[in-house]
Design an enzyme around this catalytic site. Structure first.
Site, short mmCIF file in Angstrom:
data_model
loop_
_atom_site.label_atom_id
_atom_site.label_comp_id
_atom_site.label_asym_id
_atom_site.label_seq_id
_atom_site.Cartn_x
_atom_site.Cartn_y
_atom_site.Cartn_z
N SER A 21 0.79 -1.26 0.04
CA SER A 21 0.03 0.10 -0.03
C SER A 21 0.91 1.26 0.02
O SER A 21 0.68 2.27 -0.78
CB SER A 21 -0.79 0.00 1.34
OG SER A 21 -1.91 -0.96 0.97
N LYS A 72 -9.85 -5.71 10.11
CA LYS A 72 -11.17 -5.30 9.29
C LYS A 72 -12.22 -4.91 10.05
O LYS A 72 -13.27 -4.30 10.00
CB LYS A 72 -11.24 -5.81 8.02
CG LYS A 72 -10.03 -5.48 6.99
CD LYS A 72 -10.49 -6.01 5.63
CE LYS A 72 -9.21 -5.97 4.80
NZ LYS A 72 -9.44 -6.35 3.49
N ASP A 116 -12.85 -2.74 -1.00
CA ASP A 116 -12.42 -4.12 -1.79
C ASP A 116 -13.27 -4.48 -3.03
O ASP A 116 -12.72 -4.98 -3.83
CB ASP A 116 -12.37 -5.36 -0.76
CG ASP A 116 -11.03 -5.11 0.14
OD1 ASP A 116 -10.04 -4.59 -0.21
OD2 ASP A 116 -11.13 -5.59 1.49
N ALA A 142 -15.95 -18.00 2.04
CA ALA A 142 -17.36 -17.33 2.69
C ALA A 142 -16.57 -16.85 3.74
O ALA A 142 -17.27 -16.32 4.87
CB ALA A 142 -18.07 -18.57 3.27
P1 NAP Z 1 -10.71 -15.57 5.83
O1 NAP Z 1 -11.74 -14.90 6.38
O2 NAP Z 1 -9.70 -16.48 6.68
O3 NAP Z 1 -11.37 -16.91 4.89
C1 NAP Z 1 -10.84 -17.71 4.32
C2 NAP Z 1 -11.63 -18.70 3.17
O4 NAP Z 1 -10.72 -19.48 2.53
C3 NAP Z 1 -12.66 -19.72 4.10
O5 NAP Z 1 -13.79 -19.52 3.33
C4 NAP Z 1 -11.88 -20.79 3.91
O6 NAP Z 1 -12.96 -21.83 4.02
C5 NAP Z 1 -11.40 -20.87 2.76
N1 NAP Z 1 -10.15 -21.86 2.53
C6 NAP Z 1 -8.98 -21.60 3.05
N2 NAP Z 1 -7.98 -22.60 2.75
C7 NAP Z 1 -8.83 -23.44 1.76
C8 NAP Z 1 -8.83 -24.51 0.94
N3 NAP Z 1 -7.54 -25.14 1.09
N4 NAP Z 1 -9.57 -25.17 0.29
C9 NAP Z 1 -10.77 -24.50 0.06
N5 NAP Z 1 -11.09 -23.37 0.89
C10 NAP Z 1 -10.20 -22.91 1.75
O7 NAP Z 1 -9.64 -14.85 4.77
P2 NAP Z 1 -10.39 -13.77 3.78
O8 NAP Z 1 -9.91 -12.28 4.71
O9 NAP Z 1 -11.63 -13.78 3.31
O10 NAP Z 1 -9.35 -13.46 2.48
C11 NAP Z 1 -9.30 -14.56 1.50
C12 NAP Z 1 -8.13 -14.28 0.67
O11 NAP Z 1 -8.58 -13.01 0.06
C13 NAP Z 1 -6.79 -13.88 1.33
O12 NAP Z 1 -5.72 -14.85 0.67
C14 NAP Z 1 -6.55 -12.53 0.88
O13 NAP Z 1 -5.18 -12.36 0.71
C15 NAP Z 1 -7.47 -12.17 -0.51
N6 NAP Z 1 -7.85 -10.97 -0.36
C16 NAP Z 1 -7.53 -10.13 -1.64
C17 NAP Z 1 -7.64 -8.70 -1.83
C18 NAP Z 1 -7.11 -8.09 -2.84
O14 NAP Z 1 -7.06 -6.72 -2.88
N7 NAP Z 1 -6.34 -8.80 -4.14
C19 NAP Z 1 -8.53 -8.02 -0.97
C20 NAP Z 1 -8.98 -8.85 0.28
C21 NAP Z 1 -8.46 -10.11 0.40
P3 NAP Z 1 -13.37 -22.57 5.37
O15 NAP Z 1 -14.70 -21.56 5.85
O16 NAP Z 1 -13.88 -23.98 5.15
O17 NAP Z 1 -12.31 -22.23 6.60
#
Ligand code: NAP
Length: 284
Positions: A21, A72, A116, A142
């Site tokens: 950032s 967040k 986002d 989710a």
């Molecule tokens: P989070 O709240 O920890 O949620 C993780 C999600 O991933 C849950 O739905 C989890 O499923 C699932 N998951 C993890 N490992 C998995 C696997 N091996 N197979 C299937 N499902 C799996 O994380 P988050 O905040 O939502 O973030 C998710 C990703 O988005 C992060 O990697 C982050 O870097 C990315 N992101 C990117 C941006 C961008 O600007 N590019 C912005 C925001 C976030 P369960 O519910 O079954 O545990």
């Protein structure tokens, strides 16, 4: 062009030293011929410490901040007021300093927003040329990221949005909030989508989600919110199974930052050269 100085912006996270950032916002400010005082600030992992750290930032004259993992949801509770999209996301990634309400006794108030989802939609529509209207969209995951993108995607008037997750109960709960469909990952066989979005953190661990291969047949774009120097496991999975194109989340990262910058500065940055610069740096 003469360089001006203005203070003061930050990203709060833990860890945050790796954050792109500060680099992104400096590149935006340079487009205005300005320098920006934008710092990556680590705060300790307790809500009271987070609140104290943010209070101190604004008391010192802070004008705006980004908030990243794991703060967040706390940021959502900290804000004095929320945008509709932050309320829907249950999470805030942008603080904006506003003048205080006369009767509040405070010197300022803080608006919480979430850029986002807008960043994702802009990357899809403007950078990747995939408009949302009339599309069948699958969101895998989710967690917090998935929650943040549902409303902005729905506002693009797709034909449908389906949420699927490894833990099906979380997908169902999220889908119920937005009145869309939910399915377990293994129940997706036979379904067809125009856009498949991986909102899981699996790619960070080198894992692609355990989805039936046929869901990528006829898919226009597979999009991974995670970004990396190489195509992510999800992108490879999608391309090997029939997706026409795949992209990672670098464009979303830059676009969500551009939306925050616009909220703070009223200036719409040109994101294309910034995405290109970061892509080049990532590949080195
Ligand atoms: P989070 O709240 O920890 O949620 C993780 C999600 O991933 C849950 O739905 C989890 O499923 C699932 N998951 C993890 N490992 C998995 C696997 N091996 N197979 C299937 N499902 C799996 O994380 P988050 O905040 O939502 O973030 C998710 C990703 O988005 C992060 O990697 C982050 O870097 C990315 N992101 C990117 C941006 C961008 O600007 N590019 C912005 C925001 C976030 P369960 O519910 O079954 O545990």
């Amino acid at each position: 062009m003469q360089t001006q100085h203005f203070a003061q912006f930050a990203v709060f996270g833990q860890p945050v030293a790796h954050s792109k950032s500060p680099r992104i916002h400096r590149l935006f400010a340079a487009q205005q011929g300005q320098d920006i005082d934008y710092r990556a600030l680590a705060l300790s992992d307790s809500e009271s410490d987070f609140r104290a750290g943010v209070d101190a930032f604004f008391a010192a004259g802070g004008l705006g901040a980004n908030i990243t993992v794991p703060f967040k949801e706390w940021a959502c509770r900290y804000a004095d007021e929320l945008s509709e999209r932050a309320h829907a996301a249950g999470a805030v990634n942008t603080f904006i300093r506003l003048p205080a309400q006369p009767e509040s006794g405070k010197a300022w108030r803080v608006r919480g927003d979430n850029t986002d989802g807008a960043g994702l939609v802009r990357d899809l529509a403007d950078n990747l040329g995939v408009a949302l209207e009339g599309r069948r969209i699958l969101i895998i995951g989710a967690g917090g990221a998935a929650r943040g993108i549902v409303l902005p995607l729905l506002q693009g008037q797709p034909e449908s949005v389906l949420i699927a997750n490894r833990s099906p109960g979380r997908a169902q709960a999220l889908a119920d909030e937005f009145a869309v469909e939910a399915l377990p990952l293994n129940a997706l066989a036979g379904r067809r989508f125009d856009i498949v979005i991986n909102a899981t953190s699996g790619s960070l661990k080198g894992e692609a989600p355990a989805v039936p291969a046929d869901i990528f047949s006829g898919c226009l774009l597979a999009y991974d919110l995670v970004y990396a120097a190489q195509p992510t496991p999800f992108m490879r999975q999608a391309l090997e199974n029939g997706a026409a194109a795949a992209a990672d989340g670098l464009g979303m990262l830059v676009e969500q930052a551009a939306e925050s910058y616009f909220l703070w500065r009223g200036f719409r940055a040109d994101t294309a050269p910034v995405i290109a610069a970061l892509r080049e740096e990532l590949s080195q």
